[in-house]
Each structure stands twice: as structure tokens, then as C-alpha cells.
Design an enzyme around this catalytic site. Structure first.
Site, PDB file in Angstrom:
ATOM      1  N   GLY A  15      12.814   1.046  -2.465  1.00  0.00           N
ATOM      2  CA  GLY A  15      11.445   0.512  -2.406  1.00  0.00           C
ATOM      3  C   GLY A  15      10.829   0.768  -1.051  1.00  0.00           C
ATOM      4  O   GLY A  15      10.167  -0.101  -0.474  1.00  0.00           O
ATOM      5  N   ALA A  16      11.044   1.986  -0.544  1.00  0.00           N
ATOM      6  CA  ALA A  16      10.621   2.298   0.830  1.00  0.00           C
ATOM      7  C   ALA A  16       9.233   2.917   0.894  1.00  0.00           C
ATOM      8  O   ALA A  16       8.793   3.338   1.958  1.00  0.00           O
ATOM      9  CB  ALA A  16      11.643   3.231   1.478  1.00  0.00           C
ATOM     10  N   SER A  18       6.316   1.443   0.356  1.00  0.00           N
ATOM     11  CA  SER A  18       5.215   0.556   0.770  1.00  0.00           C
ATOM     12  C   SER A  18       5.764  -0.755   1.325  1.00  0.00           C
ATOM     13  O   SER A  18       6.973  -0.999   1.301  1.00  0.00           O
ATOM     14  CB  SER A  18       4.306   0.269  -0.435  1.00  0.00           C
ATOM     15  OG  SER A  18       5.049  -0.434  -1.415  1.00  0.00           O
ATOM     16  N   GLY A  19       4.844  -1.576   1.799  1.00  0.00           N
ATOM     17  CA  GLY A  19       5.169  -2.955   2.178  1.00  0.00           C
ATOM     18  C   GLY A  19       6.323  -3.093   3.158  1.00  0.00           C
ATOM     19  O   GLY A  19       6.458  -2.343   4.130  1.00  0.00           O
ATOM     20  N   GLY A  21       9.493  -2.553   2.734  1.00  0.00           N
ATOM     21  CA  GLY A  21      10.436  -1.441   2.714  1.00  0.00           C
ATOM     22  C   GLY A  21      10.009  -0.308   3.634  1.00  0.00           C
ATOM     23  O   GLY A  21      10.826   0.251   4.374  1.00  0.00           O
ATOM     24  N   SER A 144      14.215 -13.954  -2.271  1.00  0.00           N
ATOM     25  CA  SER A 144      13.015 -14.742  -2.008  1.00  0.00           C
ATOM     26  C   SER A 144      13.354 -16.215  -2.015  1.00  0.00           C
ATOM     27  O   SER A 144      14.264 -16.651  -2.723  1.00  0.00           O
ATOM     28  CB  SER A 144      11.958 -14.464  -3.087  1.00  0.00           C
ATOM     29  OG  SER A 144      10.873 -15.340  -2.938  1.00  0.00           O
ATOM     30  N   TYR A 167      10.365 -13.593 -11.998  1.00  0.00           N
ATOM     31  CA  TYR A 167      10.634 -13.090 -10.644  1.00  0.00           C
ATOM     32  C   TYR A 167      11.631 -14.023  -9.933  1.00  0.00           C
ATOM     33  O   TYR A 167      12.624 -13.567  -9.346  1.00  0.00           O
ATOM     34  CB  TYR A 167       9.314 -13.025  -9.869  1.00  0.00           C
ATOM     35  CG  TYR A 167       9.434 -12.660  -8.413  1.00  0.00           C
ATOM     36  CD1 TYR A 167       9.560 -11.331  -8.011  1.00  0.00           C
ATOM     37  CD2 TYR A 167       9.408 -13.643  -7.422  1.00  0.00           C
ATOM     38  CE1 TYR A 167       9.657 -10.993  -6.673  1.00  0.00           C
ATOM     39  CE2 TYR A 167       9.517 -13.314  -6.080  1.00  0.00           C
ATOM     40  CZ  TYR A 167       9.639 -11.989  -5.710  1.00  0.00           C
ATOM     41  OH  TYR A 167       9.751 -11.667  -4.370  1.00  0.00           O
TER      42      TYR A 167
HETATM   43  N1  LIG Z   1       5.706 -10.034  -0.112  1.00  0.00           N
HETATM   44  C1  LIG Z   1       6.269 -11.227  -0.059  1.00  0.00           C
HETATM   45  O1  LIG Z   1       5.641 -12.250   0.259  1.00  0.00           O
HETATM   46  C2  LIG Z   1       7.728 -11.352  -0.393  1.00  0.00           C
HETATM   47  C3  LIG Z   1       8.313 -12.637  -0.346  1.00  0.00           C
HETATM   48  C4  LIG Z   1       9.660 -12.754  -0.643  1.00  0.00           C
HETATM   49  C5  LIG Z   1      10.397 -11.643  -0.977  1.00  0.00           C
HETATM   50  N2  LIG Z   1       9.792 -10.409  -1.021  1.00  0.00           N
HETATM   51  C6  LIG Z   1      10.616  -9.262  -1.393  1.00  0.00           C
HETATM   52  O2  LIG Z   1      10.431  -8.211  -0.467  1.00  0.00           O
HETATM   53  C7  LIG Z   1      10.774  -6.966  -1.096  1.00  0.00           C
HETATM   54  C8  LIG Z   1       9.710  -5.915  -0.799  1.00  0.00           C
HETATM   55  O3  LIG Z   1       8.532  -6.266  -1.493  1.00  0.00           O
HETATM   56  P1  LIG Z   1       7.082  -6.071  -0.866  1.00  0.00           P
HETATM   57  O4  LIG Z   1       6.517  -7.419  -0.687  1.00  0.00           O
HETATM   58  O5  LIG Z   1       7.143  -5.147   0.282  1.00  0.00           O
HETATM   59  O6  LIG Z   1       6.295  -5.423  -2.119  1.00  0.00           O
HETATM   60  P2  LIG Z   1       5.807  -3.933  -2.402  1.00  0.00           P
HETATM   61  O7  LIG Z   1       4.976  -3.430  -1.284  1.00  0.00           O
HETATM   62  O8  LIG Z   1       5.222  -3.985  -3.768  1.00  0.00           O
HETATM   63  O9  LIG Z   1       7.156  -3.101  -2.399  1.00  0.00           O
HETATM   64  C9  LIG Z   1       7.997  -3.038  -3.516  1.00  0.00           C
HETATM   65  C10 LIG Z   1       8.664  -1.694  -3.515  1.00  0.00           C
HETATM   66  O10 LIG Z   1       9.523  -1.607  -4.652  1.00  0.00           O
HETATM   67  C11 LIG Z   1       9.279  -0.364  -5.298  1.00  0.00           C
HETATM   68  N3  LIG Z   1       9.585  -0.395  -6.721  1.00  0.00           N
HETATM   69  C12 LIG Z   1       9.083  -1.215  -7.662  1.00  0.00           C
HETATM   70  N4  LIG Z   1       9.555  -0.868  -8.873  1.00  0.00           N
HETATM   71  C13 LIG Z   1      10.380   0.195  -8.671  1.00  0.00           C
HETATM   72  C14 LIG Z   1      11.148   1.003  -9.531  1.00  0.00           C
HETATM   73  N5  LIG Z   1      11.153   0.810 -10.859  1.00  0.00           N
HETATM   74  N6  LIG Z   1      11.873   2.005  -9.005  1.00  0.00           N
HETATM   75  C15 LIG Z   1      11.858   2.245  -7.674  1.00  0.00           C
HETATM   76  N7  LIG Z   1      11.137   1.510  -6.811  1.00  0.00           N
HETATM   77  C16 LIG Z   1      10.403   0.507  -7.313  1.00  0.00           C
HETATM   78  C17 LIG Z   1       7.806  -0.111  -5.090  1.00  0.00           C
HETATM   79  O11 LIG Z   1       7.539   1.258  -5.330  1.00  0.00           O
HETATM   80  P3  LIG Z   1       6.088   1.769  -5.825  1.00  0.00           P
HETATM   81  O12 LIG Z   1       5.332   1.972  -4.550  1.00  0.00           O
HETATM   82  O13 LIG Z   1       6.396   3.028  -6.556  1.00  0.00           O
HETATM   83  O14 LIG Z   1       5.514   0.692  -6.699  1.00  0.00           O
HETATM   84  C18 LIG Z   1       7.643  -0.532  -3.639  1.00  0.00           C
HETATM   85  O15 LIG Z   1       8.040   0.501  -2.764  1.00  0.00           O
HETATM   86  C19 LIG Z   1      10.941  -7.286  -2.582  1.00  0.00           C
HETATM   87  O16 LIG Z   1      12.316  -7.430  -2.866  1.00  0.00           O
HETATM   88  C20 LIG Z   1      10.257  -8.621  -2.726  1.00  0.00           C
HETATM   89  O17 LIG Z   1      10.734  -9.368  -3.811  1.00  0.00           O
HETATM   90  C21 LIG Z   1       8.479 -10.246  -0.743  1.00  0.00           C
END
Ligand SMILES: NC(=O)c1ccc[n+]([C@@H]2O[C@H](COP(=O)([O-])OP(=O)(O)OC[C@H]3O[C@@H](n4cnc5c(N)ncnc54)[C@H](OP(=O)(O)O)[C@@H]3O)[C@@H](O)[C@H]2O)c1
Length: 282
Positions: A15-16, A18-19, A21, A144, A167
Site C-alpha cells: 500500500g505504498a 499513497s497516504g 504507506g 487501528s 474495517y
Molecule cells: N488514515 C487513518 O486515519 C488511519 C487510522 C488508523 C489506521 N490506518 C491504517 O493505515 C494504513 C494506511 O492507510 P492510509 O490511511 O494511508 O490510506 P490510503 O492512503 O488509502 O492507503 C491505503 C493503501 O492501500 C492500498 N490498497 C488498497 N487496496 C489494495 C489492494 N487490493 N491491493 C494492493 N494495495 C491496496 C492503496 O492502494 P491504491 O492507491 O491502489 O488504492 C493505498 O496505497 C491502513 O492499514 C489503514 O487501515 C489509517
């Protein structure tokens, strides 16, 4: 034992694109790691890799493409990793989804459970048996604080769909897996920890209603701040002997009491093996 440093180490992050990652990949590259970015989409992945190289000045950044919703892709990914890298030092299972709509993967599994939990379960098991063998390797699962017990009678979240609950259940399962794997790998030198990165404004909520997305934009942290936690777990020398822990921010914390239930963990492991048709050696 030599003091742990991430420079020159092979660090793979899912998941590298965006965000959190993407920022984690940049941060690790900045510290001299050899970074392997796993992304789902070729174009987005290449753009993300270019960003990481530009920001860090480190060109030792590889890109691998896999859709983690497809178990066949995960098997192919593990094979590719084995062929390219003799050993992995850090594996960060970061990819995740959250969706207001219930969908099934090509394998017929509810997507949130498949991507957020079964994918790291399968990928990690496939790699632990081969490339994650170095003493002091680190497995890091991004979970989370929003986690709640799984329902073994409804792992597919069919009853009364609720995207946030699905989730939260997937993250609960990933925490339980982290603790169980840490126990199974005790004494191997491989640590397994999990972390809550804080509330971070990313694309994770892209499918949720506008008011929620606006709230995240104004009140949540920036991805670079969220990335501090996985980077801390990947790089801190003082964590070499620490395994089976949950971190909130950069501090150890307690997860939901039920995540420490070993019977539940054994049951979940068995079900997960069945759902991934994978038999680990452990
Ligand atoms: N944001 C928050 O407040 C928060 C809070 C607690 C935990 N987290 C955790 O932090 C981690 C990163 O999330 P984020 O907030 O940075 O969200 P994000 O920007 O949506 O990043 C999620 C990443 O996962 C990838 N992904 C999703 N489905 C996939 C698939 N089928 N195959 C391969 N890659 C896939 C996405 O790729 P695409 O770009 O192709 O969609 C994206 O790179 C997650 O585990 C999330 O649960 C986030």
C-alpha cells in the site's frame, strides 16, 4: 550484537502508492534503506516510486505490482520477492481498504476482510517460510485503534453490513495475528508488532460521505505524521527485542482485551489457513 540500523536493509511496504504507506517509503528511503514498494496499480506505483526517489535522493527503490485482494497475486508476489531478494529485513503490511459498500473479491471473500487481514496473513506466512529469516528481521502490521472482535459466525460481514464495523473487525483480526505470530516466532529473532498511526487525512475515507471526508481533512494529521509510527517501529534500535506489542503512536499500549485470547487466536489462525488454503510450517 551490532546495533540495529535500517541503512542498507531491505524494507518492503504494501500500500505504498499513497497516504501513510507512501510517506513511510519516503522516510525509510531517506534513512538509506533499500525500499520495495508494493502497489496495486502500475501507473500510480511508478508515480509513487518517482516521488520517493525525488524526495529521498535514494534510487534504491523497487516497485512490485500486486492486487492484494487476489490470493493468486499474493502467491505471485511472494514468488517474485523470493527470486529477487535473498532476504527481507522489514515487512510492513500497510495496505487496507474501508468501504461503505460490501463487495466480494475474485476469491469470493468480503473485500475488507480479504485485503486488511487475509492478505497480510497469507503474504507474511509465505515469506516467513523463506525470506524473512535473518535474525532481527521485523514484521510490522498497520492496524487501528478502531478495532472490535470478529464474529466467527459472520466473518464475511453478511449480517447487517456496516463498513466501519467490517474495517474494525479486520483490524482486530490483524492484531490477533500479530500477537500469535510473535508467539510462534519467539526465539527466532524475528519480531512482530502492530501499530495505530493516529487519525490521518488520507484517501482511506474516499468512499465515505462528504461530511466525514471534510472532517478528516480539517481535524486529522498529515500522512507524514502518521508515517512516523511505522518508521519508528522499523528503525528503532531499542525495539530489537520487543515483539508481540501494540503501539499507539510511538508508545506501547493495550489493545482490546479479547485480542489477547490465545484460544481465539488459534481458532482464527485455523480459519485463516482454510480461507487462504495455506499451510504454514509453524
Ligand atoms: N488514515 C487513518 O486515519 C488511519 C487510522 C488508523 C489506521 N490506518 C491504517 O493505515 C494504513 C494506511 O492507510 P492510509 O490511511 O494511508 O490510506 P490510503 O492512503 O488509502 O492507503 C491505503 C493503501 O492501500 C492500498 N490498497 C488498497 N487496496 C489494495 C489492494 N487490493 N491491493 C494492493 N494495495 C491496496 C492503496 O492502494 P491504491 O492507491 O491502489 O488504492 C493505498 O496505497 C491502513 O492499514 C489503514 O487501515 C489509517
Amino acid at each position: 550484537m551490532a546495533r540495529w540500523t535500517v541503512a542498507g536493509k531491505v524494507c518492503l511496504i504494501t500500500g505504498a502508492s499513497s497516504g501513510i504507506g507512501l510517506e513511510t517509503a519516503s522516510g525509510l528511503a531517506n534513512l538509506g534503506a533499500k525500499v520495495v514498494m508494493v502497489c496495486r496499480n502500475q501507473g500510480a506505483g511508478e508515480a509513487a516510486r518517482d516521488t520517493v526517489i525525488l524526495k529521498s535522493g535514494n534510487s534504491e527503490v523497487d516497485l512490485l505490482i500486486a492486487d492484494l485482494a487476489r490470493q493468486a497475486d499474493i502467491h505471485k508476489l511472494a514468488t517474485t520477492i523470493r527470486q529477487i531478494y535473498p532476504q527481507l529485513d522489514v515487512l510492513i503490511n500497510n495496505a487496507a481498504v474501508a468501504s461503505p459498500r460490501r463487495t466480494l473479491t475474485a476469491d469470493g471473500i468480503e473485500t475488507t476482510f480479504a485485503v486488511n487481514y487475509l492478505a497480510p496473513f497469507l503474504l507474511t506466512n509465505l515469506l516467513v517460510a523463506s525470506v524473512i529469516q535473518s535474525r532481527s528481521a521485523r514484521i510490522i502490521n498497520v492496524v487501528s485503534d478502531q478495532h472490535q472482535p470478529v464474529d466467527f459466525n459472520d466473518l464475511g460481514n453478511e449480517k447487517k453490513w456496516n463498513g466501519m464495523r467490517a474495517y474494525a473487525r479486520s483490524k482486530f483480526a490483524l492484531i490477533v495475528f500479530s500477537y500469535e505470530l510473535a508467539q510462534r516466532l519467539a526465539g527466532s529473532g524475528i519480531s512482530v508488532n502492530c501499530l495505530h498511526p493516529g487519525l490521518v487525512a488520507t484517501g482511506l475515507s474516499r468512499d465515505f460521505p462528504l461530511p466525514f471526508r471534510l472532517m478528516t481533512r480539517f481535524f486529522f494529521s498529515r500522512p507524514v505524521e502518521g508515517a512516523r509510527v511505522p518508521i519508528y517501529l522499523a528503525t528503532s534500535p531499542e525495539l530489537t527485542e520487543v515483539s508481540g506489542k501494540y503501539f499507539k503512536g510511538c508508545h506501547q499500549a493495550r489493545s482490546h482485551p479479547a485480542t489477547y485470547n490465545r484460544e481465539l487466536a488459534a481458532r482464527l489462525w485455523e480459519v485463516s489457513q482454510h480461507l487462504t488454503r495455506h499451510s504454514s510450517q509453524k
